[in-house]
Design a protein around this motif. Structure first.
Motif, mmCIF file in Angstrom:
data_model
loop_
_atom_site.group_PDB
_atom_site.id
_atom_site.type_symbol
_atom_site.label_atom_id
_atom_site.label_comp_id
_atom_site.label_asym_id
_atom_site.label_seq_id
_atom_site.Cartn_x
_atom_site.Cartn_y
_atom_site.Cartn_z
ATOM 1 N N THR A 1 0.825 -1.210 0.000
ATOM 2 C CA THR A 1 0.000 0.000 0.000
ATOM 3 C C THR A 1 0.857 1.257 0.000
ATOM 4 O OG1 THR A 1 -0.181 -0.144 2.418
ATOM 5 C CG2 THR A 1 -2.003 -1.058 1.122
ATOM 6 N N ALA B 1 -3.490 -3.566 -3.799
ATOM 7 C CA ALA B 1 -3.148 -2.710 -2.660
ATOM 8 C C ALA B 1 -3.537 -1.261 -2.934
ATOM 9 C CB ALA B 1 -1.647 -2.808 -2.369
ATOM 10 N N THR B 2 -3.431 -0.832 -4.191
ATOM 11 C CA THR B 2 -3.845 0.525 -4.547
ATOM 12 C C THR B 2 -5.353 0.680 -4.393
ATOM 13 O OG1 THR B 2 -2.008 0.715 -6.118
ATOM 14 C CG2 THR B 2 -3.842 2.259 -6.375
ATOM 15 N N ALA C 1 -5.992 0.898 -0.741
ATOM 16 C CA ALA C 1 -5.575 2.186 -0.191
ATOM 17 C C ALA C 1 -6.656 3.239 -0.402
ATOM 18 C CB ALA C 1 -4.265 2.631 -0.840
#
Length: 264
Positions: A184, A237-238, A241
């Motif tokens: 992240t 992970a993006t 986030a």
């Protein structure tokens, strides 16, 4: 859906996003392959020299009986390799992200643009050298935390029953937590969020973080899997986030083909 399930869903969505945007997938494999070769060589070296190292570290046991000496040093070799594997899983992502920083930054930006209602992505505005320095510095800070927990878990591994049951589970949780932090960080650093703030953000949604990181950690134990999952892990992970920051996102299309705006 519980946060554990949502975390795993983001992991799957990241792999799916990568499959749908596979033009640069081959290039994204290169950093992982380079890192994998280096780590494999290090682990094979550890296996080859573990007998000599354990014998050197435990001279007090030289006078023990053959049976107890074999059991004791055999257990230490297993624990040493387990600790090395634990650290390899954590640091593999950090090193791969450092090696492939330009690609993964571009990949994370593409994910942001594909999910942003206005088609834009946050930019750090920093030169590449500065970004690499920040990434390396934060990775070292995370590694020190991992070493701290790793040493504690290594010591707890000697406790009968608990060391063979509870400790491995805790080890996977710690690995998954910090693995998620590293992944992240690609998106969060671009938003100017420092390590301390990132860790606080992850602590606020522990179940979500573990739902994403623990399955990925388990998958990374299978040889070569980490290399092929890495680009999709960065994408997932993006996406996660954005959820952690409650940013508006264009989700997958609904049944009537209209985009769904989430996070508003």
């Amino acid at each position: 859906m519980s946060d554990l399930g949502v975390g795993f869903k983001y992991l799957a969505k990241g792999q799916r996003w990568m499959a749908q945007h596979g033009r640069s997938y081959g290039l994204g494999l290169v950093p992982g392959l380079v890192t994998l070769v280096l780590y494999a060589a290090a682990l094979f070296g550890l296996i080859a020299w573990s007998d000599d190292f354990v014998a050197w570290a435990t001279p007090f046991a030289d006078g023990w009986g053959e049976t107890w000496l074999t059991i004791f040093r055999g257990l230490l070799r297993v624990l040493l390799f387990a600790l090395a594997l634990f650290l390899a899983v954590i640091t593999f992502t950090a090193v791969t992200l450092l090696v492939g920083q330009p690609f993964y930054e571009a990949l994370s930006e593409r994910v942001d643009k594909s999910r942003s209602p206005d088609g834009t992505a946050p930019e750090s505005g920093l030169p590449l050298v500065r970004e690499l320095w920040i990434s390396a510095r934060d990775s070292v800070r995370v590694l020190l935390r991992v070493l701290f927990y790793g040493i504690i878990l290594f010591a707890c591994g000697f406790i009968p029953v608990i060391g063979q049951t509870v400790v491995p589970v805790l080890g996977f949780c710690v690995s998954g937590y910090f693995l998620t932090e590293e992944l992240t960080a690609v998106a969060l650093q671009r938003r100017g969020i420092e390590l301390k703030e990132r860790l606080a953000l992850l602590r606020s949604r522990r179940s979500l973080v573990l739902g994403f990181g623990v399955p990925l950690t388990l998958a990374y134990l299978v040889p070569f899997v980490a290399v092929f999952l890495m680009p999709g892990a960065v994408a997932g992970a993006t996406l996660m986030a954005r959820d952690l920051l409650d940013e508006p996102s264009v989700d997958d299309e609904s049944d009537d083909g209209a985009p769904v705006i989430a996070g508003q």
